[in-house]
Structure formats: structure tokens, C-alpha cells
Design a protein around this motif. Structure first.
Motif, mmCIF file in Angstrom:
data_model
loop_
_atom_site.group_PDB
_atom_site.id
_atom_site.type_symbol
_atom_site.label_atom_id
_atom_site.label_comp_id
_atom_site.label_asym_id
_atom_site.label_seq_id
_atom_site.Cartn_x
_atom_site.Cartn_y
_atom_site.Cartn_z
ATOM 1 N N HIS A 77 -46.801 -40.296 -95.480
ATOM 2 C CA HIS A 77 -47.597 -41.150 -94.581
ATOM 3 C C HIS A 77 -48.875 -40.431 -94.124
ATOM 4 C CE1 HIS A 77 -48.616 -44.167 -91.616
ATOM 5 N NE2 HIS A 77 -48.690 -43.197 -90.702
ATOM 6 N N SER A 119 -61.562 -41.958 -97.947
ATOM 7 C CA SER A 119 -62.149 -43.081 -98.688
ATOM 8 C C SER A 119 -63.134 -43.877 -97.851
ATOM 9 C CB SER A 119 -61.056 -44.005 -99.210
ATOM 10 O OG SER A 119 -60.286 -43.346 -100.186
ATOM 11 N N SER A 120 -62.924 -43.923 -96.545
ATOM 12 C CA SER A 120 -63.823 -44.677 -95.673
ATOM 13 C C SER A 120 -65.107 -43.908 -95.352
ATOM 14 C CB SER A 120 -63.119 -45.054 -94.375
ATOM 15 O OG SER A 120 -62.949 -43.915 -93.538
ATOM 16 N N GLU A 168 -57.012 -42.433 -96.832
ATOM 17 C CA GLU A 168 -57.700 -43.630 -96.342
ATOM 18 C C GLU A 168 -58.944 -43.236 -95.546
ATOM 19 O OE1 GLU A 168 -54.657 -45.636 -94.123
ATOM 20 O OE2 GLU A 168 -53.838 -46.631 -95.903
ATOM 21 N N TYR A 169 -58.791 -42.240 -94.694
ATOM 22 C CA TYR A 169 -59.931 -41.756 -93.905
ATOM 23 C C TYR A 169 -61.012 -41.220 -94.835
ATOM 24 C CZ TYR A 169 -62.717 -39.234 -90.518
ATOM 25 O OH TYR A 169 -63.762 -38.785 -89.757
ATOM 26 N N LEU A 181 -51.357 -40.305 -96.977
ATOM 27 C CA LEU A 181 -51.962 -41.620 -97.171
ATOM 28 C C LEU A 181 -53.045 -41.874 -96.129
ATOM 29 C CD1 LEU A 181 -52.041 -44.349 -98.636
ATOM 30 C CD2 LEU A 181 -50.261 -45.124 -97.069
ATOM 31 N N ARG A 182 -52.767 -41.568 -94.872
ATOM 32 C CA ARG A 182 -53.756 -41.753 -93.795
ATOM 33 C C ARG A 182 -54.997 -40.900 -94.037
ATOM 34 N NH1 ARG A 182 -54.933 -45.246 -91.323
ATOM 35 N NH2 ARG A 182 -55.438 -44.217 -89.414
#
Length: 181
Positions: free
Chosen positions: A5, A15-16, A12-13, A8-9
Motif C-alpha cells: 500500500h 506519477s502526479s 501515485e504521488y 502504491l501511494r
């Protein structure tokens, strides 16, 4: 160690925050983001990351001085095409390392040539008689007869006719260690 998890977070960060189209991070200044590139180099088989890596390295190559070699410190206004013409030794070391790693991964001659061009600049412009490297080279000519943008668009002879940017002859251990890596 990260949990699935947490990983993944973080992804995601990440990628943003990256500039998927232009390379590097979404930022007012553009420069070779070492930690990002090292992460991307370690992600074999991920086409999206491979594409971002290539875009970033190619975009960053716009910061390599086509006449004298060496890489400019960064660029401004969120684009790679508006360089800050200062050249710091620590940045040269970082770029040599990154382009060398990329060459070892992809065997792409343009990465090898980038690393060699930057190394050649160090030897010709900022190596001291003692064999260590000075801090760097300023991004402007002291007589202010011409803008930095114009000056760095000229060929070697035309640049020299206006004088040379100052070399900061301070010697920083950190910068020299970076080049020695």
C-alpha cells in the motif's frame, strides 16, 4: 521496507508530480532530477517509465552547451529551452553519472556522447593545475556587452570576442567527489 500500500501511494504521488510530456518534474525550473532518473533506470520493462526516462534525458540534453560542452545549471519558466547558463561542477558530475548509467542500460550512443561532452568540458574549462575541479563557470560575460542568451548562441570565436565567463576558482570537496564517482 514499504508495504504494498505504501509503495502504491508513493508511485501515485510520483506519477502526479512528473511531466509526462516534457520530461523531468512539473516545475518552474527544469534540470536533471537525479533521484527520479535513478528510479526510472531501475524499472526494467515498464514502458511508461522507459518513455519518461528517454524524454527526460533527451530534454535535458538541451541544457548541454553545443559549443564548449558542459551542462547548464537548469532552465526556467517550466521549459527546457530557456537555460540558466551557469555551469557548476557538481551538476557536471551528476550529468556524467546519469548519462553513463543510461548508456550502460540502453547502449545508446547519444547518452555516451553526452557524458563525454560534459567530461571534456570539465577538463578544458574548470580543471585546476592541481588536477581538481573549480566550482564552475558563470553564466554571463562580465562586460555585459551582450546578453547571456545571445552570447551562448554564438560559435566559439564569436563568444571569445566578447570575453569569457568567469571561472569560480573555489574548490568544493562535494563537487569534486561527485565528479570522481
Amino acid at each position: 521496507n514499504l508495504t504494498p500500500h505504501q509503495r502504491l501511494r508513493l508511485l501515485e504521488y510520483f506519477s502526479s508530480r512528473v511531466d509526462w510530456y516534457g520530461g523531468g518534474y512539473q516545475s518552474v525550473t527544469k534540470q536533471l532530477p537525479e533521484s527520479m532518473v535513478l528510479f526510472l533506470l531501475s524499472q526494467d520493462g515498464n514502458k511508461q517509465y522507459d518513455d519518461l526516462l528517454k524524454r527526460t534525458l533527451i530534454a535535458n540534453y538541451q541544457l548541454v552547451d553545443p559549443i564548449w560542452g558542459g551542462v547548464y545549471r537548469n532552465s526556467r519558466d517550466g521549459v527546457w529551452e530557456k537555460p540558466n547558463f551557469e555551469k557548476l561542477t557538481i551538476d557536471q558530475g551528476r550529468n556524467i553519472a546519469i548519462y553513463s548509467h543510461a548508456y550502460l542500460k540502453d547502449n545508446d550512443a547519444k547518452y555516451k556522447n553526452a557524458a563525454l561532452s560534459i567530461a571534456d568540458y570539465l577538463e578544458k574549462w574548470v580543471r585546476s593545475p592541481d588536477g581538481v575541479y573549480y566550482t564552475g563557470q558563470g553564466g554571463f560575460v562580465l562586460n555585459n556587452a551582450v546578453s547571456s542568451k545571445d552570447y551562448f548562441s554564438f560559435d566559439d570565436e564569436h563568444r571569445r570576442s566578447f570575453g569569457l565567463p568567469a571561472i569560480d576558482k573555489s574548490i568544493l570537496t562535494d563537487a569534486n567527489a561527485r565528479v570522481a564517482e
